[in-house]
Design a protein around this motif. Sequence first.
Motif, PDB file in Angstrom:
ATOM      1  N   VAL A 169       0.862  -1.180   0.000  1.00  0.00           N
ATOM      2  CA  VAL A 169       0.000   0.000   0.000  1.00  0.00           C
ATOM      3  C   VAL A 169       0.901   1.233   0.000  1.00  0.00           C
ATOM      4  CG1 VAL A 169      -2.001  -1.030   1.142  1.00  0.00           C
ATOM      5  CG2 VAL A 169      -0.141  -0.127   2.527  1.00  0.00           C
ATOM      6  N   ALA A 170       0.337   2.336  -0.454  1.00  0.00           N
ATOM      7  CA  ALA A 170       1.089   3.596  -0.484  1.00  0.00           C
ATOM      8  C   ALA A 170       0.205   4.731   0.013  1.00  0.00           C
ATOM      9  CB  ALA A 170       1.589   3.888  -1.896  1.00  0.00           C
ATOM     10  N   TYR A 171       0.778   5.577   0.871  1.00  0.00           N
ATOM     11  CA  TYR A 171       0.052   6.705   1.465  1.00  0.00           C
ATOM     12  C   TYR A 171       0.776   8.010   1.127  1.00  0.00           C
ATOM     13  CZ  TYR A 171      -2.026   3.111   4.492  1.00  0.00           C
ATOM     14  OH  TYR A 171      -2.670   2.004   4.981  1.00  0.00           O
ATOM     15  N   SER A 172       0.005   9.058   0.899  1.00  0.00           N
ATOM     16  CA  SER A 172       0.606  10.367   0.669  1.00  0.00           C
ATOM     17  C   SER A 172       1.010  11.027   1.984  1.00  0.00           C
ATOM     18  CB  SER A 172      -0.355  11.271  -0.098  1.00  0.00           C
ATOM     19  OG  SER A 172      -1.583  11.403   0.592  1.00  0.00           O
ATOM     20  N   GLU A 173       0.398  10.569   3.073  1.00  0.00           N
ATOM     21  CA  GLU A 173       0.780  11.083   4.391  1.00  0.00           C
ATOM     22  C   GLU A 173       0.504  10.017   5.442  1.00  0.00           C
ATOM     23  OE1 GLU A 173      -3.082  13.563   5.849  1.00  0.00           O
ATOM     24  OE2 GLU A 173      -1.818  14.554   4.348  1.00  0.00           O
ATOM     25  N   LEU A 174       1.175  10.145   6.570  1.00  0.00           N
ATOM     26  CA  LEU A 174       1.015   9.200   7.661  1.00  0.00           C
ATOM     27  C   LEU A 174       0.442   9.896   8.885  1.00  0.00           C
ATOM     28  CD1 LEU A 174       4.346   7.155   7.445  1.00  0.00           C
ATOM     29  CD2 LEU A 174       2.126   6.573   6.468  1.00  0.00           C
ATOM     30  N   GLY A 175      -0.114   9.096   9.777  1.00  0.00           N
ATOM     31  CA  GLY A 175      -0.671   9.655  11.004  1.00  0.00           C
ATOM     32  C   GLY A 175       0.367   9.767  12.095  1.00  0.00           C
ATOM     33  N   GLU A 176      -0.105   9.841  13.316  1.00  0.00           N
ATOM     34  CA  GLU A 176       0.805   9.939  14.452  1.00  0.00           C
ATOM     35  C   GLU A 176       1.632   8.658  14.573  1.00  0.00           C
ATOM     36  OE1 GLU A 176      -1.313  10.839  17.986  1.00  0.00           O
ATOM     37  OE2 GLU A 176      -2.249  12.658  17.176  1.00  0.00           O
ATOM     38  N   GLY A 177       2.866   8.815  15.012  1.00  0.00           N
ATOM     39  CA  GLY A 177       3.740   7.663  15.158  1.00  0.00           C
ATOM     40  C   GLY A 177       4.333   7.205  13.851  1.00  0.00           C
ATOM     41  N   HIS A 178       4.144   8.005  12.790  1.00  0.00           N
ATOM     42  CA  HIS A 178       4.729   7.716  11.483  1.00  0.00           C
ATOM     43  C   HIS A 178       4.279   6.370  10.912  1.00  0.00           C
ATOM     44  CE1 HIS A 178       7.163  11.258  12.104  1.00  0.00           C
ATOM     45  NE2 HIS A 178       7.604  10.761  13.240  1.00  0.00           N
ATOM     46  N   LYS A 179       3.052   5.981  11.270  1.00  0.00           N
ATOM     47  CA  LYS A 179       2.436   4.801  10.660  1.00  0.00           C
ATOM     48  C   LYS A 179       0.975   5.126  10.411  1.00  0.00           C
ATOM     49  CE  LYS A 179       4.660   0.389  11.294  1.00  0.00           C
ATOM     50  NZ  LYS A 179       4.443  -1.022  11.674  1.00  0.00           N
ATOM     51  N   PRO A 180       0.415   4.567   9.358  1.00  0.00           N
ATOM     52  CA  PRO A 180      -1.006   4.819   9.116  1.00  0.00           C
ATOM     53  C   PRO A 180      -1.851   4.138  10.180  1.00  0.00           C
ATOM     54  CG  PRO A 180      -0.205   3.120   7.644  1.00  0.00           C
ATOM     55  CD  PRO A 180       0.998   3.656   8.356  1.00  0.00           C
TER      56      PRO A 180
END
Length: 243
Positions: A169-180
Amino acid sequence: KKYYVYNISSGMENWSQRKSQYFYKNKDFVSNAYSFCNVHMITMALDYLGYLDKYNSKFTNIYPNLTRFPDKLAKFLFEDKRVLDFYNYIDPTDYKDFISGKKNAFGPNEIHQVLSYGTNLFLGLGNVTQFSTNTSWLDIINDIVYDSLPVGISGKFSGLNHIVLLVGVAYSELGEGHKPSLTQIPDYLIIDDPFGKTYEYSKGLSGNDIWIPFSKCITDFKSLDNSQYKFSHRFVRPSDLGI
């Protein structure tokens, strides 16, 4: 644009069904490379999880005239009595068409439950894989991101009923803790396609690490247009089986 990518098959080439050696023929029914996406999807998953390296010697001596693992698995699915009995048990109508040699019948490799059952029987290692018609996106993404497990996905691409292996999978941004977070929708899903570059099959291009927008995964992964649940072949790594 920068993407944060999780790819469990990074650096590994996908298996191509176009290289299949085995074929099965009974009267008007023929199954060959064009319908062997299923055994190649399974093979890629087993390869990426280390089963083929760990148990290579075990499988080398099975059907020694066939050098490729997916062809060995295909032959087993088509010719093992236990697999065929299971096919007849769960789907007697399609089994009757297959065994009588009807042209448009479904081989045992094309029936999801039979593919899963036969694979586990062939490996002889326990329940390595299981099939479900109602796997949530939450579980699918969890397998990839948090458990580093591939997921077999059935779909319809350019009008072709087909099965591929979801590897990333690929994300344009990540959440807290640098993981989705598990509920965060990825921008793209990454698949290894055994037939070639998805949606561009006639070009003869590699099907390795194909990025598909998440919106097309909703429409083109089965069940088609279902935004909540999908068909899936899920896997277990050897260590989780205690082997």
